[in-house]
Write a protein that holds these residues in place. Structure first.
Motif, mmCIF file in Angstrom:
data_model
loop_
_atom_site.group_PDB
_atom_site.id
_atom_site.type_symbol
_atom_site.label_atom_id
_atom_site.label_comp_id
_atom_site.label_asym_id
_atom_site.label_seq_id
_atom_site.Cartn_x
_atom_site.Cartn_y
_atom_site.Cartn_z
ATOM 1 N N LYS A 1 0.900 -1.359 -0.048
ATOM 2 C CA LYS A 1 -0.015 -0.004 -0.020
ATOM 3 C C LYS A 1 0.793 1.220 0.047
ATOM 4 C CE LYS A 1 -3.885 -1.988 2.236
ATOM 5 N NZ LYS A 1 -3.662 -3.346 2.139
ATOM 6 N N LEU B 1 -5.379 1.947 -4.638
ATOM 7 C CA LEU B 1 -5.128 1.957 -3.161
ATOM 8 C C LEU B 1 -6.599 1.709 -2.273
ATOM 9 C CD1 LEU B 1 -3.265 2.157 -0.688
ATOM 10 C CD2 LEU B 1 -3.282 4.736 -0.785
ATOM 11 N N SER C 1 -7.497 -1.795 -2.677
ATOM 12 C CA SER C 1 -6.616 -2.630 -1.654
ATOM 13 C C SER C 1 -7.162 -2.478 -0.188
ATOM 14 C CB SER C 1 -4.807 -2.323 -1.743
ATOM 15 O OG SER C 1 -4.382 -2.940 -0.766
ATOM 16 N N HIS C 2 -7.561 -1.519 0.215
ATOM 17 C CA HIS C 2 -8.145 -1.056 1.589
ATOM 18 C C HIS C 2 -9.357 -1.871 1.677
ATOM 19 C CE1 HIS C 2 -5.014 1.506 3.319
ATOM 20 N NE2 HIS C 2 -5.247 2.483 2.379
#
Length: 457
Positions: free
Chosen positions: A5, A29, A32-33
């Motif tokens: 990240k 991002l 991914s979170h």
């Protein structure tokens, strides 16, 4: 996962002069979170994306929006624009940067529109609302409201006002002492950690993640690549074998100066948008070297204040520690801090109960646990130990300058306990009547002893 990240964020900053690519990497991002259920951080990324969109379309909007209020959520939101370049870009020649980022100021994505701006802010609201960050939602809706009014978008205005109604209703019905996250300090020690050797991070994790859960997560993550020893906060890291691997875990809490503590009036404000944190290490002076003393008048502690590289929550769930300060706290200051915290906690519990809607169910467990640890004089390490340690003739002689302040704190503590007893009496059920009687008796004994010790002055 955290390193990936961080790399994704660094790549996005490398494309600050190409908004399309900047947003593309921020959206990666976000994805991914979401996979890791870091919904608050995903919301912060959406806030960042909204700012990029606005900066590139604001001249086309019928009304200028107050996006500067976003700094209430993320104070360093303007940092990239202020510095102009990421650290990596600053090390590159201009020609290389242009080659890397391609065509400057390209805004080809459909997100660069009024619709894209509103949808991005709504996505951030969705993430914050799902994690009970209701205050952030109010800030975001306030930003887009003038645009909706100007466009006479009555349908969206109606849904926005209704969403605000639900959000503030949730705020009104939720416990005022709600916990939205936990903060932990994680330090890595050992040459095999390479660039992370000796580095400490502040992790912001959901309130459901306890210290024990974090230990298990760390073990599962790092034991795959070799042995690792988990250390507690009292271990002196300067004595470690650099050829082995250690990870030190510590629960930390937000730290504020007195003025800032006063300004942050709500429980939520004391948990969010925080850059400094602290933890405490008890110790004694003398030959024993023990962490805990049997006598309160001999109990010292070190308060370690850590400054993170950025406020939390942020675009990432962890921030590197960039500064550390250690404050040595005397025994009498330690005692006063304990009483002050107990007093504040007692008032908070009572206020939470008093502010509940008329028909709401009342949970007295928190208040009763606090009363039990405060008013039952047989509990070791409580107020009685403080009375014996400092309010005797010997104690008053040793700490003459601080005794008046301690006496005031004792009186405030007793008053808070009385308020807690009265609140419990008002709402306690019949099957807990005998327990309440024990609390009443314990408080009577504590109050009598307090008056006796205070009367020695």
């Amino acid at each position: 996962p955290d390193i990936i990240k961080e790399l994704c964020l660094e790549i996005s900053r490398g494309y600050m002069d190409t908004p399309d690519l900047h947003i593309t990497w921020l959206d990666r991002l976000v994805e991914s979170h979401v996979i890791d259920k870091n919904f608050v951080e995903a919301g912060m990324c959406k806030v960042k994306i909204a700012k990029i969109i606005y900066d590139n379309i604001k001249q086309k909007l019928p009304v200028q929006l107050r996006l500067d209020s976003l700094t209430a959520i993320y104070p360093s939101l303007l940092k990239d624009q202020i510095t102009g370049q990421s650290p990596r870009q600053q090390q590159q020649p201009l020609q290389q940067q242009q080659k890397t980022t391609g065509q400057p100021n390209a805004c080809l994505s459909s997100l660069f529109s009024e619709k894209g701006l509103v949808e991005t802010i709504q996505a951030a609201v969705m993430f914050f609302r799902s994690t009970e960050h209701f205050e952030f939602c109010g800030v975001l809706y306030d930003i887009i409201m003038p645009l909706l009014v100007c466009r006479h978008n009555n349908k969206m205005l109606s849904s926005t006002y209704y969403a605000l109604f639900e959000i503030f209703s949730s705020l009104n019905s939720k416990d005022t002492a709600r916990i939205v996250c936990n903060y932990y300090r994680v330090g890595f020690y050992g040459t095999s950690f390479e660039e992370n050797n000796g580095v400490e991070y502040i992790y912001r994790l959901p309130a459901t993640v306890s210290l024990f859960s974090l230990k298990e997560m760390i073990k599962e993550r790092y034991l795959k690549s070799g042995e690792v020893e988990i250390l507690d906060s009292t271990k002196d890291t300067s004595t470690l074998n650099k050829d082995l691997r250690y990870i030190q875990l510590t629960t930390v809490r937000p730290f504020f100066d007195p003025d800032e503590q006063t300004a942050r009036s709500t429980h939520f404000e004391k948990q969010a948008v925080v850059q400094r944190f602290c933890f405490e290490v008890p110790f004694t002076k003398g030959e024993s070297g023990k962490a805990h003393a049997a006598d309160a008048s001999k109990q010292w502690k070190k308060k370690v204040v850590l400054t993170a590289a950025d406020t939390l929550p942020s675009l990432l769930r962890r921030q590197r520690v960039i500064a550390k300060t250690t404050i040595e706290v005397t025994p009498i200051e330690t005692a006063m801090e304990l009483l002050k915290k107990r007093t504040a906690d007692m008032h908070a519990e009572v206020e939470a109960i008093n502010n509940l809607p008329p028909n709401a169910s009342i949970n007295l467990a928190g208040l009763q646990l606090l009363l039990q640890g405060s008013v039952l004089v047989q509990v070791n390490g409580g107020a009685l130990e403080i009375f014996k340690g400092f309010l005797t003739p010997e104690g008053r002689q040793e700490w003459p300058d601080q005794i008046p302040a301690l006496c005031i704190q004792v009186k405030e503590f007793i008053q808070a306990c009385r308020r807690g007893i009265d609140c419990n009496k008002e709402h306690v059920k019949a099957d807990q009547a005998s327990f309440h009687e024990q609390l009443e008796v314990g408080f009577g004994q504590l109050e009598t002893l307090a008056n006796q010790f205070l009367g020695e002055s």
